[in-house]
Every structure is written in structure tokens, then in C-alpha cells.
Motif scaffolding. Structure first.
Motif, PDB file in Angstrom:
ATOM      1  N   GLU A 131       1.784  20.935   2.026  1.00 34.85           N
ATOM      2  CA  GLU A 131       0.662  20.661   1.609  1.00 34.85           C
ATOM      3  C   GLU A 131      -0.325  20.225   2.650  1.00 34.85           C
ATOM      4  OE1 GLU A 131      -1.421  19.329  -2.612  1.00 34.85           O
ATOM      5  OE2 GLU A 131      -0.892  17.620  -1.129  1.00 34.85           O
ATOM      6  N   SER A 132       0.398  19.281   3.532  1.00 36.11           N
ATOM      7  CA  SER A 132      -0.672  18.579   4.333  1.00 36.11           C
ATOM      8  C   SER A 132      -0.908  19.664   5.568  1.00 36.11           C
ATOM      9  CB  SER A 132       0.042  17.489   5.041  1.00 36.11           C
ATOM     10  OG  SER A 132       0.929  17.879   5.768  1.00 36.11           O
ATOM     11  N   MET A 133      -0.019  20.744   5.573  1.00 41.26           N
ATOM     12  CA  MET A 133      -0.690  21.834   6.563  1.00 41.26           C
ATOM     13  C   MET A 133      -1.480  22.899   6.235  1.00 41.26           C
ATOM     14  SD  MET A 133       1.271  20.866   9.026  1.00 41.26           S
ATOM     15  CE  MET A 133       1.600  21.818  10.314  1.00 41.26           C
ATOM     16  N   GLU A 134      -1.660  22.890   4.915  1.00 41.69           N
ATOM     17  CA  GLU A 134      -2.940  23.681   4.081  1.00 41.69           C
ATOM     18  C   GLU A 134      -4.119  23.002   4.068  1.00 41.69           C
ATOM     19  OE1 GLU A 134      -0.648  24.687   0.650  1.00 41.69           O
ATOM     20  OE2 GLU A 134       0.732  25.659   1.701  1.00 41.69           O
ATOM     21  N   LYS A 135      -3.933  21.629   3.914  1.00 42.68           N
ATOM     22  CA  LYS A 135      -5.164  20.835   3.470  1.00 42.68           C
ATOM     23  C   LYS A 135      -5.277  19.705   4.519  1.00 42.68           C
ATOM     24  CE  LYS A 135      -4.775  22.069  -1.481  1.00 42.68           C
ATOM     25  NZ  LYS A 135      -4.310  21.385  -2.565  1.00 42.68           N
ATOM     26  N   PRO A 136      -5.156  19.884   5.530  1.00 44.38           N
ATOM     27  CA  PRO A 136      -5.054  18.614   6.524  1.00 44.38           C
ATOM     28  C   PRO A 136      -6.220  17.494   6.468  1.00 44.38           C
ATOM     29  CG  PRO A 136      -5.540  20.897   7.888  1.00 44.38           C
ATOM     30  CD  PRO A 136      -5.452  21.169   6.409  1.00 44.38           C
ATOM     31  N   LEU A 137      -7.408  17.915   6.281  1.00 44.53           N
ATOM     32  CA  LEU A 137      -8.530  17.112   6.360  1.00 44.53           C
ATOM     33  C   LEU A 137      -8.388  16.191   5.075  1.00 44.53           C
ATOM     34  CD1 LEU A 137     -11.374  19.353   7.292  1.00 44.53           C
ATOM     35  CD2 LEU A 137     -10.147  17.624   8.783  1.00 44.53           C
ATOM     36  N   GLY A 138      -7.808  16.783   3.981  1.00 46.19           N
ATOM     37  CA  GLY A 138      -7.874  16.079   2.831  1.00 46.19           C
ATOM     38  C   GLY A 138      -6.859  14.847   3.048  1.00 46.19           C
ATOM     39  N   TYR A 139      -5.554  15.316   3.753  1.00 43.50           N
ATOM     40  CA  TYR A 139      -4.586  14.125   4.036  1.00 43.50           C
ATOM     41  C   TYR A 139      -5.028  13.323   4.874  1.00 43.50           C
ATOM     42  CZ  TYR A 139      -0.610  15.942   1.478  1.00 43.50           C
ATOM     43  OH  TYR A 139       0.034  16.300   0.554  1.00 43.50           O
ATOM     44  N   TYR A 140      -5.959  13.760   6.108  1.00 38.03           N
ATOM     45  CA  TYR A 140      -6.437  12.572   6.820  1.00 38.03           C
ATOM     46  C   TYR A 140      -7.518  11.960   6.045  1.00 38.03           C
ATOM     47  CZ  TYR A 140      -4.201  14.560  10.812  1.00 38.03           C
ATOM     48  OH  TYR A 140      -3.105  15.351  11.729  1.00 38.03           O
ATOM     49  N   ARG A 141      -8.269  12.329   5.452  1.00 41.12           N
ATOM     50  CA  ARG A 141      -9.322  11.572   4.703  1.00 41.12           C
ATOM     51  C   ARG A 141      -8.720  10.458   3.666  1.00 41.12           C
ATOM     52  NH1 ARG A 141     -12.343  11.087  -0.064  1.00 41.12           N
ATOM     53  NH2 ARG A 141     -10.597  12.371  -1.002  1.00 41.12           N
ATOM     54  N   ASN A 142      -7.793  11.066   2.634  1.00 39.11           N
ATOM     55  CA  ASN A 142      -7.218  10.312   1.679  1.00 39.11           C
ATOM     56  C   ASN A 142      -6.318   9.058   2.295  1.00 39.11           C
ATOM     57  OD1 ASN A 142      -6.687   9.705  -0.982  1.00 39.11           O
ATOM     58  ND2 ASN A 142      -4.368  10.142  -0.579  1.00 39.11           N
ATOM     59  N   ASN A 143      -5.487   9.488   3.269  1.00 41.07           N
ATOM     60  CA  ASN A 143      -4.544   8.624   3.760  1.00 41.07           C
ATOM     61  C   ASN A 143      -5.050   7.483   4.917  1.00 41.07           C
ATOM     62  OD1 ASN A 143      -2.828  10.172   2.338  1.00 41.07           O
ATOM     63  ND2 ASN A 143      -1.301  10.699   3.724  1.00 41.07           N
ATOM     64  N   LEU A 144      -5.960   7.900   5.552  1.00 40.58           N
ATOM     65  CA  LEU A 144      -6.558   7.002   6.511  1.00 40.58           C
ATOM     66  C   LEU A 144      -7.470   6.222   5.906  1.00 40.58           C
ATOM     67  CD1 LEU A 144      -7.037   9.050   9.860  1.00 40.58           C
ATOM     68  CD2 LEU A 144      -5.102   8.167   8.953  1.00 40.58           C
ATOM     69  N   MET A 145      -8.581   6.878   5.227  1.00 37.45           N
ATOM     70  CA  MET A 145      -9.487   6.082   4.646  1.00 37.45           C
ATOM     71  C   MET A 145      -9.139   5.217   3.550  1.00 37.45           C
ATOM     72  SD  MET A 145     -12.490   7.023   5.866  1.00 37.45           S
ATOM     73  CE  MET A 145     -13.380   5.803   4.914  1.00 37.45           C
TER      74      MET A 145
ATOM     75  N   HIS B 140       1.012  -1.171  -0.100  1.00 35.05           N
ATOM     76  CA  HIS B 140      -0.045  -0.018  -0.184  1.00 35.05           C
ATOM     77  C   HIS B 140       0.916   1.165  -0.028  1.00 35.05           C
ATOM     78  CE1 HIS B 140      -2.991   2.730   0.611  1.00 35.05           C
ATOM     79  NE2 HIS B 140      -3.107   2.810   2.006  1.00 35.05           N
ATOM     80  N   PHE B 141       1.016   1.963  -1.195  1.00 37.68           N
ATOM     81  CA  PHE B 141       1.881   3.199  -1.087  1.00 37.68           C
ATOM     82  C   PHE B 141       0.692   4.330  -1.349  1.00 37.68           C
ATOM     83  CE2 PHE B 141       4.642  -0.058  -3.519  1.00 37.68           C
ATOM     84  CZ  PHE B 141       5.797   0.448  -2.822  1.00 37.68           C
ATOM     85  N   ALA B 142      -0.575   4.186  -2.007  1.00 33.17           N
ATOM     86  CA  ALA B 142      -1.014   5.236  -2.516  1.00 33.17           C
ATOM     87  C   ALA B 142      -1.574   6.157  -1.223  1.00 33.17           C
ATOM     88  CB  ALA B 142      -2.570   4.827  -2.803  1.00 33.17           C
ATOM     89  N   ALA B 143      -0.862   7.437  -1.378  1.00 32.89           N
ATOM     90  CA  ALA B 143      -1.096   8.388  -0.013  1.00 32.89           C
ATOM     91  C   ALA B 143      -0.711   9.738  -0.608  1.00 32.89           C
ATOM     92  CB  ALA B 143      -0.265   7.927   1.067  1.00 32.89           C
ATOM     93  N   TYR B 144      -1.205  10.548   0.064  1.00 35.49           N
ATOM     94  CA  TYR B 144      -0.644  11.955  -0.391  1.00 35.49           C
ATOM     95  C   TYR B 144       0.608  12.221   0.488  1.00 35.49           C
ATOM     96  CZ  TYR B 144      -5.305  13.482  -2.152  1.00 35.49           C
ATOM     97  OH  TYR B 144      -6.235  13.629  -2.875  1.00 35.49           O
ATOM     98  N   LYS B 145       1.751  12.906   0.259  1.00 38.00           N
ATOM     99  CA  LYS B 145       2.942  12.822   0.919  1.00 38.00           C
ATOM    100  C   LYS B 145       3.674  14.193   0.888  1.00 38.00           C
ATOM    101  CE  LYS B 145       5.657  11.934  -3.382  1.00 38.00           C
ATOM    102  NZ  LYS B 145       6.604  11.504  -4.041  1.00 38.00           N
ATOM    103  N   ALA B 146       3.116  15.422   0.508  1.00 37.85           N
ATOM    104  CA  ALA B 146       3.743  16.583   0.652  1.00 37.85           C
ATOM    105  C   ALA B 146       3.455  17.169   2.247  1.00 37.85           C
ATOM    106  CB  ALA B 146       3.044  17.442  -0.542  1.00 37.85           C
ATOM    107  N   VAL B 147       4.455  17.334   2.755  1.00 35.81           N
ATOM    108  CA  VAL B 147       4.602  17.891   4.151  1.00 35.81           C
ATOM    109  C   VAL B 147       3.818  18.980   4.319  1.00 35.81           C
ATOM    110  CG1 VAL B 147       5.834  18.585   6.115  1.00 35.81           C
ATOM    111  CG2 VAL B 147       6.747  16.395   4.727  1.00 35.81           C
TER     112      VAL B 147
END
Ligand code: UFG
Length: 339
Positions: free
Chosen positions: A90-104, A81-88
Motif C-alpha cells: 500500500e505504501s507504494m500506491e500511497k507514498p504521501l499518505g505514508y510519509y504524512r502519517n508516519n513522520l507527522m 509509539h506504535f501508531a503507523a501505517y505498515k503495509a508495504v
């Protein structure tokens, strides 16, 4: 033949791992939403291995689409499982997108595994879970530090999700904590494809070398390191990819000692930003244009891996030198320019 799902298989580390899997006799199915990769990567994998992987384009964060995938592929031996957002940043500007994508996406995969009796998963983790460790080199037993970024926090949370899931269900997991992957395949057919301005050091260096960027900004030379610039453990992406094949075999053959099992994937050597610049200049014969600027917010000062556990238990060792890493990154940049 063992059939393996590789999520994010069109991406940087994913594509190199697909090549290694195919060359080791595994049948690969790639799922990727192409949010940070290009469809042409599949042809380039084909050119290297002679095998075009089966490909499906959808978003693993969508529970319905992921559940549907598993009804069509019930005979998987394992998942990487590699699929994830990975830009440090960007994750501070769009935290919810990161949690939704990487956790879900992880949760949806684990649901599918549970339902269809697929037991083996290799998870892409990161040395970012350690923050700035108290002791160097850092071992797998070092505690998680409060995350510096939402991205880093998703890696910690995903490892926690795995920990509790393997206790409740017959799932076996290996989490691989990557240090700084760099370089490209020796064929120069696949490599890192940063969209827009690169965040990471090595693509920024090679783009500066080729003339796409004016100069590299060196973020800080007042760290408590020998030359004042920050230190990381850079690892060749092909060494990293090969470790995934070893970890997957260990899971399939039931040789894990703990569940989940965690391994550091690094070389065990720390190099400073200045040493990386010098290596680039050595292998390219160019003089790199750079300027020292302020530290980048959120950067740790130094980290490198204790690789003893991975070396002894996996029987794997990163073999490629820093100059090989930089030379392959430079060949890749030149190949991209020529396309
Ligand atoms: N750096 C520069 N100039 C640049 C880019 C980077 O001086 O233009 C420096 C950074 O300050 C750092 C080093 O080069 O000292 C490496 O920086 P990268 O951005 O290449 O890598 P990081 O160590 O910051 O981050 C990487 C991955 C993350 C991962 C993290 C820790 O990008 O995904 O390692 O695991 F989370």
C-alpha cells in the motif's frame, strides 16, 4: 504509578504491549485513530487484565489535536509509539499518505514531549531498515540500505528524526527493530486482525486453514536457501511485547548506554516459508493447501537477527518456540471464527 501513552495501542503489537504494561503495574493511556483496529480490542484487554485502559480516538498526524492531548496529560513518564501505517504494498500506491502519517505523528509527539518535559520514547522500528543485509545474522551496526518501499523509508526517516532530536533536546529514545512478529495472546482474546485479504504470511496461512482462502501462494522457491523459499526471523508477539516493558524501564531508570539506543527484536533463528507451513500443519493437524508462484516484488531473500546485544543489554530473550507461535495464531483464528 508510571503513566504511559501507548499510541496505536488498539493495534496488533500495541494491544499485546498494553496487556504486558498493565500486568507490570503501569497505567496506560491509549491513543488510536482506529484506522486499522477495532474498539472491541479495549474490552478484550480489559478481560485479560481486569483493567480498562483510558482511550482517546484521534489522529496523531494532526498537530492541533496532539498538542491539545499533551495539555491534558502532563504527567506522562513515557511514550511507546506504535501508531503507523505498515503495509508495504500500500505504501507504494500511497507514498504521501505514508510519509504524512508516519513522520507527522512522530514529529507531533516529539514537539509535545519537548514542550511538556516528557523525556522517554520507545519507537517501533523494523528490520526493513537493513534491506537485504550483506552479513547474517544482522547486527544493529549494519548500515541502512536504500529502502525497498516508502513504508521502509518512513522507518529509516523516523530513526533519523529521533537521532537528531535527542541531540538537541532532553529526550531519550530507544528504537526497537522488529523482525517478523506473529502469533497471538494465549487467551486468544487479542491477536492480529487483518482487514480484508492478509498481506502477511501467517494470517494468510491460518485463514487458508479455516477455509476463508482457497490456497496460500508461496512466493518463490528459487531463492538461494536450503529449500528455495525465503527466510525470516519470526518472533512471538508476546515476547516482543515484553521487550517493550523492559526497554521502557531502561529509559525511565536512566540505564541507556547510547541515545538513541537501538535493539534488534528477533529470536536469532531463520525459518523458511516451507518450514512455517510445516509448523502450521504440525500444530493444527491439517494439510495446508498451497501453490508455488513467482517471487513477490520487493521481497528480500533472507534475514535473521543477531540478538546478542538485546539479550545482553536488555536482559531479555525471546522464549517462545515456532510451534507455540503457530499454535497461538491458529487458536486465535479459530476464536475469531467462533465469534
Ligand atoms: N509470503 C508468501 N505468501 C504470502 C505472504 C507471504 O509466500 O501470501 C512469504 C513472503 O514472500 C516472505 C515471507 O512469507 O518471504 C514473509 O512475508 P510477510 O509478508 O509475512 O512479511 P515480510 O517479511 O514481507 O514483511 C514483514 C512486515 C513488514 C516489515 C517487514 C520487514 O510485514 O511490515 O517484515 O521488517 F517491514
Amino acid at each position: 504509578m508510571n503513566k504511559i501513552l501507548v499510541t496505536g495501542g488498539a493495534g496488533y503489537i500495541g494491544s499485546h504491549t498494553v496487556v504486558e504494561l498493565q500486568q507490570n503495574g503501569f497505567e496506560v493511556i491509549i491513543v488510536d485513530n482506529l484506522s486499522n483496529s477495532l474498539i472491541e480490542v479495549l474490552d478484550n484487554i480489559h478481560s485479560i487484565t481486569g483493567i480498562k485502559p483510558h482511550f482517546e480516538q484521534f489522529d496523531l498526524a494532526d498537530p492541533r489535536l496532539t498538542a491539545d492531548f499533551f495539555t491534558r496529560h502532563t504527567d506522562l513518564s513515557g511514550i511507546i509509539h506504535f501508531a503507523a501505517y505498515k503495509a508495504v504494498g500500500e505504501s507504494m500506491e500511497k507514498p504521501l499518505g505514508y510519509y504524512r502519517n508516519n513522520l507527522m505523528s512522530l514529529i507531533n509527539l516529539l514537539e509535545g514531549m519537548k514542550l511538556h518535559g516528557i523525556n522517554n520514547i520507545v519507537f517501533s522500528s523494523s528490520c526493513t531498515v537493513y534491506g537485504q543485509p550483506d552479513e547474517l545474522p544482522v547486527t544493529e551496526n549494519a548500515p541502512f540500505k536504500p529502502a525497498f518501499s516508502a513504508y521502509g523509508n518512513t522507518k529509516q526517516m523516523c530513526e533519523d528524526i529521533l537521532k537528531f532530536t535527542v541531540n538537541a533536546h532532553p529526550v531519550k529514545a530507544i528504537a526497537l527493530r522488529y523482525f517478523n512478529p506473529i502469533g497471538a495472546h494465549p487467551s486468544a482474546l487479542i491477536g492480529e486482525l487483518p482487514l480484508g485479504i492478509p498481506n502477511n504470511l501467517v494470517p494468510y496461512i491460518t485463514q487458508t486453514g479455516i477455509g476463508k482462502r482457497e490456497y496460500l501462494r508461496v512466493f518463490g522457491n528459487d531463492y538461494p536457501t536450503p529449500d528455495g523459499t525465503a527466510i525470516r526471523d519470526y518472533i512471538h508477539v508476546v515476547d516482543l511485547a515484553q521487550a517493550h516493558v523492559v526497554a521502557l524501564r531502561r529509559l525511565i531508570e536512566g540505564r541507556s548506554k547510547t541515545n538513541p539506543e537501538v535493539f534488534n527484536l528477533g529470536t536469532g533463528n531463520g525459518f523458511s516459508v516451507m518450514q512455517i507451513i510445516e509448523a502450521f500443519e504440525r500444530v493444527s493437524g491439517l494439510k495446508l493447501n498451497y501453490r508455488i508462484v513467482d517471487r513477490r516484488a520487493g521481497d528480500i531473500e533472507q534475514v535473521w537477527a543477531d540478538t546478542g546485544y538485546a539479550n545482553n543489554e536488555l536482559g531479555w530473550k525471546a522464549e517462545r518456540t515456532l510451534d507455540e507461535m503457530m499454535a497461538s495464531a491458529w487458536r486465535w483464528e479459530m476464536a475469531l471464527e467462533g465469534r
